[in-house]
Design a protein around this motif. Structure first.
Motif, PDB file in Angstrom:
ATOM      1  N   CYS A 191       0.749  -1.286  -0.053  1.00  0.00           N
ATOM      2  CA  CYS A 191       0.168  -0.126   0.094  1.00  0.00           C
ATOM      3  C   CYS A 191       0.576   1.174  -0.069  1.00  0.00           C
ATOM      4  CB  CYS A 191      -0.962  -0.061   1.018  1.00  0.00           C
ATOM      5  SG  CYS A 191      -2.191  -1.378   1.269  1.00  0.00           S
ATOM      6  N   PHE A 197      -6.410   4.777  -3.707  1.00  0.00           N
ATOM      7  CA  PHE A 197      -7.089   3.288  -2.924  1.00  0.00           C
ATOM      8  C   PHE A 197      -8.572   3.616  -3.392  1.00  0.00           C
ATOM      9  CE2 PHE A 197      -3.363   4.557  -0.582  1.00  0.00           C
ATOM     10  CZ  PHE A 197      -2.952   3.228  -0.133  1.00  0.00           C
ATOM     11  N   VAL A 218      -4.578   2.631   6.971  1.00  0.00           N
ATOM     12  CA  VAL A 218      -3.789   3.236   5.768  1.00  0.00           C
ATOM     13  C   VAL A 218      -3.556   4.740   6.082  1.00  0.00           C
ATOM     14  CG1 VAL A 218      -4.021   3.953   3.585  1.00  0.00           C
ATOM     15  CG2 VAL A 218      -4.680   1.485   4.223  1.00  0.00           C
TER      16      VAL A 218
END
Length: 286
Positions: A191, A197, A218
């Motif tokens: 990520c 995203f 995140v």
């Protein structure tokens, strides 16, 4: 190029600071100088250097990486298949995608995949190419090949078959966020270099805590990540047409609140432009 130049200069400044601590400050500096200039402050320089190098790597890439996340069976793989215009990735009911699958373009006329090396200490993709059909065996949760959830399979699909791939867009499919509790490993490995995203939600339900928890983590690792929300399976609203508008507004407000009030990644007006209602399966049947 301008951004690369700026961060190259920043890297130079950080290196200068590190050399200063290495060469100019003795071990007992904290006894004679301000504690802020103590030798242990050198430890704080290394994470800064790593962040600068990481940003340099991202802005030097020619590709745009779009990472898809969501709960099991929300339709992440189906959404990517719809974008590619072909049923490439395994999809279906229940837990289907067992590991990470990265789709990118190739100039070759036939698609192929490369599996991440499993040898200890070697994280590079295996040089041996496998037929595209192998993805159904390797990445399917019901397959006898039991790969770790953070394993990466690189799938190369002819760029001529998809406009997005011709524009050097990379699509990353993932297992459901409710499958493996070790989400930090996912974030570290897959990520940190993502440009976008996409949270694939189930329009027949609502945003669940597992999805929110993942994006909380995140957001704690990446400053204001670019997050978009797709409410998939919106075709189900056709059976309740009289309530469709109210349900859509309800979903929209909850998604906007999640982006603005909880994650604080964008403002209200921008968040309204980041929420979409789609039916990936319908696209594949057209």
């Amino acid at each position: 190029q301008e951004l690369q130049k700026i961060f190259a200069e920043i890297e130079g400044y950080v290196n200068d600071c590190r050399r200063f601590y290495d060469e100019k400050l003795p071990e007992d500096a904290s006894k004679r100088l301000s504690p802020a200039l103590a030798k242990q402050s050198e430890v704080e320089i290394e994470p800064v250097m790593e962040k600068v190098k990481h940003i340099q790597e991202i802005i030097s890439r020619n590709q745009m990486k779009c990472a898809f996340f969501g709960r099991t069976s929300n339709g992440k793989s189906t959404v990517i298949n719809a974008m590619l215009g072909s049923r490439i990735l395994p999809s279906g009911i229940g837990h289907t995608t067992s590991c990470f699958v990265q789709v990118e373009g190739t100039d070759q006329s036939q698609g192929f995949l490369q599996r991440e090396s499993t040898s200890e200490g070697d994280q590079s993709p295996s040089a041996e190419s496998q037929p595209i059909e192998s993805v159904s065996q390797l990445a399917h949760a019901l397959s006898s090949a039991k790969l770790a959830t953070d394993t990466l399979i690189s799938l190369f699909w002819p760029s001529s078959s998809c406009h997005l791939l011709r524009e050097d867009v990379v699509l990353l499919d993932s297992p459901g966020v409710n499958v493996d509790p070790d989400m930090d490993a996912w974030i570290d490995r897959h990520c940190l270099d993502a440009d976008v995203f996409i949270l694939v939600a189930n329009a027949e339900s609502t945003l669940m805590q597992a999805e929110k928890d993942f994006f909380y983590r995140v957001s704690s690792r990446i400053s204001k990540p670019n997050i978009f929300i797709l409410n998939n399976r919106w075709d189900a609203s056709a059976g309740e047409a009289e309530l469709a508008d109210q349900v859509k507004e309800q979903h929209l407000q909850r998604c906007v609140s999640f982006l603005t009030d909880e994650l604080k990644v964008c403002g209200q007006e921008e968040a309204m432009e980041r929420v979409f209602f789609v039916s990936a399966r319908e696209v594949l049947t057209i």
